[in-house]
Design a protein around this motif. Structure first.
Motif, PDB file in Angstrom:
ATOM      1  N   MET A   1       0.831  -1.188   0.000  1.00 50.50           N
ATOM      2  CA  MET A   1       0.000   0.000   0.000  1.00 50.50           C
ATOM      3  C   MET A   1       0.875   1.250   0.000  1.00 50.50           C
ATOM      4  SD  MET A   1      -3.325   0.687   0.269  1.00 50.50           S
ATOM      5  CE  MET A   1      -4.546   1.582   1.118  1.00 50.50           C
ATOM      6  N   THR A   2       1.884   1.269   0.842  1.00 47.90           N
ATOM      7  CA  THR A   2       2.786   2.416   0.911  1.00 47.90           C
ATOM      8  C   THR A   2       3.506   2.612  -0.406  1.00 47.90           C
ATOM      9  OG1 THR A   2       3.096   1.961   3.251  1.00 47.90           O
ATOM     10  CG2 THR A   2       4.673   3.440   2.229  1.00 47.90           C
ATOM     11  N   TYR A   3       3.838   1.514  -1.058  1.00 49.41           N
ATOM     12  CA  TYR A   3       4.522   1.588  -2.345  1.00 49.41           C
ATOM     13  C   TYR A   3       3.651   2.314  -3.367  1.00 49.41           C
ATOM     14  CZ  TYR A   3       6.747   0.114  -6.671  1.00 49.41           C
ATOM     15  OH  TYR A   3       7.346   0.094  -7.904  1.00 49.41           O
ATOM     16  N   HIS A   4       2.350   2.008  -3.374  1.00 47.78           N
ATOM     17  CA  HIS A   4       1.430   2.664  -4.307  1.00 47.78           C
ATOM     18  C   HIS A   4       1.335   4.161  -4.014  1.00 47.78           C
ATOM     19  CE1 HIS A   4       0.147  -1.020  -6.179  1.00 47.78           C
ATOM     20  NE2 HIS A   4      -0.110  -1.552  -4.990  1.00 47.78           N
ATOM     21  N   ARG A   5       1.313   4.524  -2.754  1.00 46.82           N
ATOM     22  CA  ARG A   5       1.268   5.943  -2.385  1.00 46.82           C
ATOM     23  C   ARG A   5       2.513   6.664  -2.884  1.00 46.82           C
ATOM     24  NH1 ARG A   5      -0.982   5.574   3.800  1.00 46.82           N
ATOM     25  NH2 ARG A   5      -3.037   4.814   3.247  1.00 46.82           N
ATOM     26  N   LEU A   6       3.653   6.028  -2.724  1.00 40.87           N
ATOM     27  CA  LEU A   6       4.900   6.636  -3.189  1.00 40.87           C
ATOM     28  C   LEU A   6       4.891   6.799  -4.707  1.00 40.87           C
ATOM     29  CD1 LEU A   6       7.534   4.851  -0.927  1.00 40.87           C
ATOM     30  CD2 LEU A   6       6.761   7.227  -0.790  1.00 40.87           C
ATOM     31  N   LEU A   9       2.617   9.808  -5.453  1.00 43.33           N
ATOM     32  CA  LEU A   9       3.299  11.060  -5.129  1.00 43.33           C
ATOM     33  C   LEU A   9       4.389  11.378  -6.152  1.00 43.33           C
ATOM     34  CD1 LEU A   9       3.602  10.820  -1.256  1.00 43.33           C
ATOM     35  CD2 LEU A   9       2.169  12.381  -2.576  1.00 43.33           C
ATOM     36  N   GLU A  10       5.121  10.369  -6.553  1.00 43.55           N
ATOM     37  CA  GLU A  10       6.182  10.563  -7.537  1.00 43.55           C
ATOM     38  C   GLU A  10       5.604  11.017  -8.874  1.00 43.55           C
ATOM     39  OE1 GLU A  10       9.329   7.588  -9.498  1.00 43.55           O
ATOM     40  OE2 GLU A  10       9.310   7.591  -7.307  1.00 43.55           O
ATOM     41  N   SER A  11       4.502  10.394  -9.298  1.00 44.63           N
ATOM     42  CA  SER A  11       3.901  10.785 -10.578  1.00 44.63           C
ATOM     43  C   SER A  11       3.294  12.183 -10.495  1.00 44.63           C
ATOM     44  CB  SER A  11       2.861   9.768 -11.034  1.00 44.63           C
ATOM     45  OG  SER A  11       1.792   9.730 -10.137  1.00 44.63           O
TER      46      SER A  11
END
Length: 64
Positions: A1-6, A9-11
């Motif tokens: 889940m945290t990976y998807h948030r990152l 945010l990056e995009s």
């Protein structure tokens, strides 16, 4: 889940100001869409109940 948030945010950081504004407007509109969908579901449910009742009444009238 945290990976998807990152990833999100990056995009977002790669967007120009116009694109970021469009994304922000879309996000702000999400709660309104949810309310509209809920209204539609309630309206549809009520309509189906009324149709069901009307059909039941018609069937009762036809049997007499």
């Amino acid at each position: 889940m945290t990976y998807h948030r990152l990833q999100i945010l990056e995009s977002l950081s790669n967007l120009d100001s116009q694109q970021a504004e469009k994304v922000l407007e879309y996000i702000k509109g999400l709660p309104l869409k949810a309310r509209d969908e809920e209204k539609y579901r309630m309206f549809k449910h009520q309509a189906m109940n009324e149709i069901r009742m009307a059909l039941t009444n018609e069937q009762l009238k036809a049997t007499f």
